[in-house]
Write an enzyme that holds these catalytic residues in place. Structure first.
Site, mmCIF file in Angstrom:
data_model
loop_
_atom_site.group_PDB
_atom_site.id
_atom_site.type_symbol
_atom_site.label_atom_id
_atom_site.label_comp_id
_atom_site.label_asym_id
_atom_site.label_seq_id
_atom_site.Cartn_x
_atom_site.Cartn_y
_atom_site.Cartn_z
ATOM 1 N N GLU A 1 -5.527 -2.217 -6.547
ATOM 2 C CA GLU A 1 -5.910 -3.568 -6.659
ATOM 3 C C GLU A 1 -6.850 -4.101 -7.828
ATOM 4 O OE1 GLU A 1 -6.697 -3.803 -1.649
ATOM 5 O OE2 GLU A 1 -8.645 -3.312 -3.079
ATOM 6 N N GLU B 1 -15.381 -10.833 9.502
ATOM 7 C CA GLU B 1 -15.858 -9.413 9.962
ATOM 8 C C GLU B 1 -17.227 -9.245 10.484
ATOM 9 O OE1 GLU B 1 -14.934 -6.677 6.745
ATOM 10 O OE2 GLU B 1 -12.745 -7.155 6.701
ATOM 11 N N HIS C 1 -7.848 -9.157 1.205
ATOM 12 C CA HIS C 1 -6.915 -9.766 0.483
ATOM 13 C C HIS C 1 -7.027 -11.126 0.426
ATOM 14 C CE1 HIS C 1 -5.603 -5.480 1.490
ATOM 15 N NE2 HIS C 1 -5.624 -5.452 0.047
ATOM 16 N N CYS D 1 -14.545 -6.748 2.584
ATOM 17 C CA CYS D 1 -13.456 -6.802 1.503
ATOM 18 C C CYS D 1 -12.188 -6.928 2.334
ATOM 19 C CB CYS D 1 -13.298 -5.502 0.626
ATOM 20 S SG CYS D 1 -13.307 -3.957 1.671
ATOM 21 N N HIS E 1 0.811 -1.396 -0.044
ATOM 22 C CA HIS E 1 -0.010 0.010 -0.038
ATOM 23 C C HIS E 1 0.875 1.202 0.059
ATOM 24 C CE1 HIS E 1 -3.420 -2.391 1.879
ATOM 25 N NE2 HIS E 1 -3.489 -2.337 0.164
ATOM 26 N N HIS F 1 -1.870 -5.442 -6.542
ATOM 27 C CA HIS F 1 -2.000 -6.624 -5.780
ATOM 28 C C HIS F 1 -3.790 -7.001 -5.673
ATOM 29 C CE1 HIS F 1 -2.848 -3.502 -2.722
ATOM 30 N NE2 HIS F 1 -3.649 -4.171 -2.268
ATOM 31 N N GLU G 1 -4.539 2.248 -2.456
ATOM 32 C CA GLU G 1 -5.132 0.771 -2.775
ATOM 33 C C GLU G 1 -4.923 0.814 -4.312
ATOM 34 O OE1 GLU G 1 -6.042 -1.516 -1.025
ATOM 35 O OE2 GLU G 1 -7.059 -0.683 0.861
#
Length: 176
Positions: free
Chosen positions: A113, A86, A68, A66, A25, A31, A111
């Site tokens: 992504e 979460e 990774h 959300c 980041h 990523h 970010e």
């Protein structure tokens, strides 16, 4: 606790290495990531408000969850894992689409992504993890769209980008 790695990818979503999340980041390197949208039978989307102690975007509203993918984890496995971590529930997920986005933050992080957007269905209240989530609510997609226009600073940077594409997908795929 050891910092989690993210999967660095090229623009074809092919893995090219692993890197600690914060470093990726800080360097704004592309990523792999995922975004989960959970909807109920009334057509409402479950939103979460990020916990106040999150290192970026605290107390802002965003999609259901959300994060990774971990090395060796499928997109669906990652989405289900994070949904449980979460929001405290599990449901079947289906991948809708993926795309690349870049969203810089005020704190110097970015970010960048290759985001895999997934959808699931759930009709109950979640059992939120207070370390991750401050609050949650159901909202109709039309109302989310209106509120983002009226109060953009209430939402995460990535959610505003992803929601636009999610909303378009919903509108194109509603049975007539």
């Amino acid at each position: 606790m050891e910092e989690e790695n993210v999967i660095l990818v090229n623009e074809a979503d092919e893995p090219i290495g692993l890197m600690p999340k914060m470093e990726a980041h800080e360097k704004a390197l592309l990523h792999r990531a995922f975004s989960v949208f959970v909807m109920n039978d009334k057509g409402e989307t479950m939103l979460q408000q990020r916990a106040k102690d999150k290192y970026h975007s605290p107390l802002l509203w965003t999609n259901t969850c959300c994060s990774h993918q971990r090395n060796g984890e499928s997109n669906i496995e990652a989405g289900k894992r994070r949904l449980m971590e979460e929001m405290g529930f599990s449901t079947e997920l289906k991948e809708l689409f993926s795309f690349i986005y870049k969203a810089p933050f005020d704190n110097g992080l970015t970010e960048h992504e290759y985001d895999h957007v997934m959808i699931g269905s759930f009709n109950s209240a979640p059992n939120i993890n207070p370390k991750e989530v401050a609050d949650w609510k159901w909202m109709h997609p039309e109302d989310i769209k209106k509120d983002i226009s009226k109060n953009p600073d209430h939402y995460t940077a990535w959610f505003k980008i992803i929601f636009e594409r999610f909303y378009e997908h919903l509108m194109k795929n509603i049975p007539s």
